[in-house]
Design a protein around this motif. Sequence first.
Motif, PDB file in Angstrom:
ATOM      1  N   MET A 273      -2.414  11.478  13.748  1.00  0.00           N
ATOM      2  CA  MET A 273      -1.354  12.059  12.920  1.00  0.00           C
ATOM      3  C   MET A 273      -1.778  12.140  11.449  1.00  0.00           C
ATOM      4  SD  MET A 273       2.471  10.895  14.126  1.00  0.00           S
ATOM      5  CE  MET A 273       3.420  12.378  13.703  1.00  0.00           C
ATOM      6  N   ASP A 274      -3.086  11.995  11.191  1.00  0.00           N
ATOM      7  CA  ASP A 274      -3.573  12.118   9.819  1.00  0.00           C
ATOM      8  C   ASP A 274      -2.990  11.040   8.900  1.00  0.00           C
ATOM      9  OD1 ASP A 274      -5.028  13.257   7.716  1.00  0.00           O
ATOM     10  OD2 ASP A 274      -3.365  14.579   7.154  1.00  0.00           O
ATOM     11  N   PHE A 275      -2.882   9.827   9.419  1.00  0.00           N
ATOM     12  CA  PHE A 275      -2.395   8.725   8.590  1.00  0.00           C
ATOM     13  C   PHE A 275      -3.472   8.290   7.600  1.00  0.00           C
ATOM     14  CE2 PHE A 275       0.411   7.598  12.414  1.00  0.00           C
ATOM     15  CZ  PHE A 275       1.513   8.231  11.870  1.00  0.00           C
ATOM     16  N   GLN A 276      -3.057   7.834   6.419  1.00  0.00           N
ATOM     17  CA  GLN A 276      -4.022   7.450   5.385  1.00  0.00           C
ATOM     18  C   GLN A 276      -4.110   5.933   5.173  1.00  0.00           C
ATOM     19  OE1 GLN A 276      -3.499   9.872   1.865  1.00  0.00           O
ATOM     20  NE2 GLN A 276      -3.682  11.776   3.034  1.00  0.00           N
ATOM     21  N   HIS A 277      -3.084   5.210   5.593  1.00  0.00           N
ATOM     22  CA  HIS A 277      -3.102   3.742   5.458  1.00  0.00           C
ATOM     23  C   HIS A 277      -4.295   3.177   6.225  1.00  0.00           C
ATOM     24  CE1 HIS A 277      -1.686  -0.331   5.081  1.00  0.00           C
ATOM     25  NE2 HIS A 277      -1.316  -0.454   6.341  1.00  0.00           N
ATOM     26  N   GLY A 278      -5.101   2.352   5.564  1.00  0.00           N
ATOM     27  CA  GLY A 278      -6.402   1.973   6.107  1.00  0.00           C
ATOM     28  C   GLY A 278      -6.398   0.979   7.247  1.00  0.00           C
TER      29      GLY A 278
ATOM     30  N   ASP B  49       0.274   4.083   0.735  1.00  0.00           N
ATOM     31  CA  ASP B  49       0.013   4.961   1.880  1.00  0.00           C
ATOM     32  C   ASP B  49       0.976   4.705   3.037  1.00  0.00           C
ATOM     33  OD1 ASP B  49      -1.959   6.593   0.890  1.00  0.00           O
ATOM     34  OD2 ASP B  49      -3.609   5.304   1.545  1.00  0.00           O
TER      35      ASP B  49
ATOM     36  N   ASP C 147       0.852  -1.187   0.000  1.00  0.00           N
ATOM     37  CA  ASP C 147       0.000   0.000   0.000  1.00  0.00           C
ATOM     38  C   ASP C 147       0.894   1.245   0.000  1.00  0.00           C
ATOM     39  OD1 ASP C 147      -1.684   2.101   0.432  1.00  0.00           O
ATOM     40  OD2 ASP C 147      -2.526   1.360   2.318  1.00  0.00           O
TER      41      ASP C 147
ATOM     42  N   THR D 261       6.683  -6.188   8.883  1.00  0.00           N
ATOM     43  CA  THR D 261       6.790  -4.748   8.641  1.00  0.00           C
ATOM     44  C   THR D 261       6.197  -3.907   9.771  1.00  0.00           C
ATOM     45  OG1 THR D 261       4.737  -4.809   7.379  1.00  0.00           O
ATOM     46  CG2 THR D 261       6.775  -5.032   6.128  1.00  0.00           C
TER      47      THR D 261
ATOM     48  N   ILE E 145       4.827   9.020  18.017  1.00  0.00           N
ATOM     49  CA  ILE E 145       4.121   8.480  16.847  1.00  0.00           C
ATOM     50  C   ILE E 145       2.897   7.705  17.347  1.00  0.00           C
ATOM     51  CG2 ILE E 145       4.369   7.105  14.715  1.00  0.00           C
ATOM     52  CD1 ILE E 145       7.509   7.327  15.252  1.00  0.00           C
TER      53      ILE E 145
ATOM     54  N   SER F 226      -0.280   2.414  10.813  1.00  0.00           N
ATOM     55  CA  SER F 226       0.860   3.151  10.230  1.00  0.00           C
ATOM     56  C   SER F 226       1.909   3.450  11.288  1.00  0.00           C
ATOM     57  CB  SER F 226       0.389   4.462   9.595  1.00  0.00           C
ATOM     58  OG  SER F 226      -0.084   4.227   8.293  1.00  0.00           O
TER      59      SER F 226
ATOM     60  N   ASP G 168       2.737   7.730   4.721  1.00  0.00           N
ATOM     61  CA  ASP G 168       2.546   8.020   6.144  1.00  0.00           C
ATOM     62  C   ASP G 168       3.893   8.112   6.877  1.00  0.00           C
ATOM     63  OD1 ASP G 168      -0.164   8.065   5.767  1.00  0.00           O
ATOM     64  OD2 ASP G 168      -0.581   6.151   6.753  1.00  0.00           O
TER      65      ASP G 168
ATOM     66  N   HIS H 154       4.260   0.540  11.470  1.00  0.00           N
ATOM     67  CA  HIS H 154       5.199   0.494  10.344  1.00  0.00           C
ATOM     68  C   HIS H 154       6.352   1.490  10.553  1.00  0.00           C
ATOM     69  CE1 HIS H 154       3.060  -2.187   7.588  1.00  0.00           C
ATOM     70  NE2 HIS H 154       1.935  -1.589   7.922  1.00  0.00           N
ATOM     71  N   ILE H 155       6.002   2.681  10.997  1.00  0.00           N
ATOM     72  CA  ILE H 155       7.012   3.733  11.159  1.00  0.00           C
ATOM     73  C   ILE H 155       7.984   3.369  12.282  1.00  0.00           C
ATOM     74  CG2 ILE H 155       7.367   6.171  11.729  1.00  0.00           C
ATOM     75  CD1 ILE H 155       4.370   6.484  10.528  1.00  0.00           C
TER      76      ILE H 155
END
Lengths: 130, 130, 130
Positions: free
Chosen positions: C73-78, A55, A53, C42, C68, C82, A59, C85-86
């Motif tokens: 934080m306005d993440f877009q990954h559904g 995103d 993805d 991931t 985080i 996120s 992100d 991942h970060i």
Amino acid sequence: MQIIKVRSHQREELVEFTTEVQSKLKDVGEREGICFLYVQHTTAGLTVNENADPDVPRDMLHALRTLIPQHGMDFQHGEENSDAHIKASVVGSSVSIPFKDGKLLLGRWQGVFLCEFDGGRERQVIMMIK
Amino acid sequence: MQIIKVRSHQREELVEFTTEVQSKLKDVGEREGICFLYVQHTTAGLTVNENADPDVPRDMLHALRTLIPQHGMDFQHGEENSDAHIKASVVGSSVSIPFKDGKLLLGRWQGVFLCEFDGGRERQVIMMIK
Amino acid sequence: MQIIKVRSHQREELVEFTTEVQSKLKDVGEREGICFLYVQHTTAGLTVNENADPDVPRDMLHALRTLIPQHGMDFQHGEENSDAHIKASVVGSSVSIPFKDGKLLLGRWQGVFLCEFDGGRERQVIMMIK
């Protein structure tokens, strides 16, 4: 030793190059070991993360930019890219990935990314097999 | 296996020791491979970043200190150095650098730094060549 | 190549597995080299840090969560992970630890941790000796 060139087009961008790494690994012909990748730059890094993805990389760059913005943190380095140097050290300048039967042992969702923090540029990644 | 001693003088300091690494590498006499460095401490790390302008390491320590201050984050660890442990994991406890013809394949602006987050102290770095 | 399974029980958790790594290393029987560990996921990472006071891993997760957060934080990954991942890229997907006489050359306070950021789950870590 192999050289992989990776091209970025924006100031901040995660550029996946898993296919190039797998292809170079095939050229080398080793069956099992560790594929070591190293970026010869101080404002770019390397990471392994999700490549399904778009995103997820979006992100990630968004969060890093929020925490370490280009301006407004009272940086003194004159090139206006201290944020890029810091992000490079946070993600790191190298990744190592095990391989077997000539294939990278990536997890189902894992891809290899150049983390560009001060592009667009052509970046040089060194690959060594051990 | 080689041991490199690195001395810090402040609580937070990036201490470059590229010359020591290159010198030990020369002693070993290998031509091509990976130079692996590992710090045996939990409040210090290792990184590769710019060694030309001292404002880059200064800005890096400043940003990390801003994000993860020593006090004020409700840390519970009694030694008042949780910030140092966290920063150590953010930059990481090891770096690996490829070399060829006996020379570290560092980029033009790259140097090897001990990231001291709870000094000043003498720190021990293990070096192995593969 | 060895496989180590590590089980987490909470969404965010640092799970120490130093004993398993040392045990597998003993099985392999090599005397000196580098023990390389790689997580095939991931939303989890690997790190080396203090294993004496449980407040250190607690403070680390607390700081990462503060910087985080999962939401806001306005993440877009559904998938609403996120943040995981970060954090995985911030700590990194691999660690390497030197060993001698068949023993990991960990510092006095160092242990090896799986950094779980989206559990509880069973995670797979690949171990290779070089």
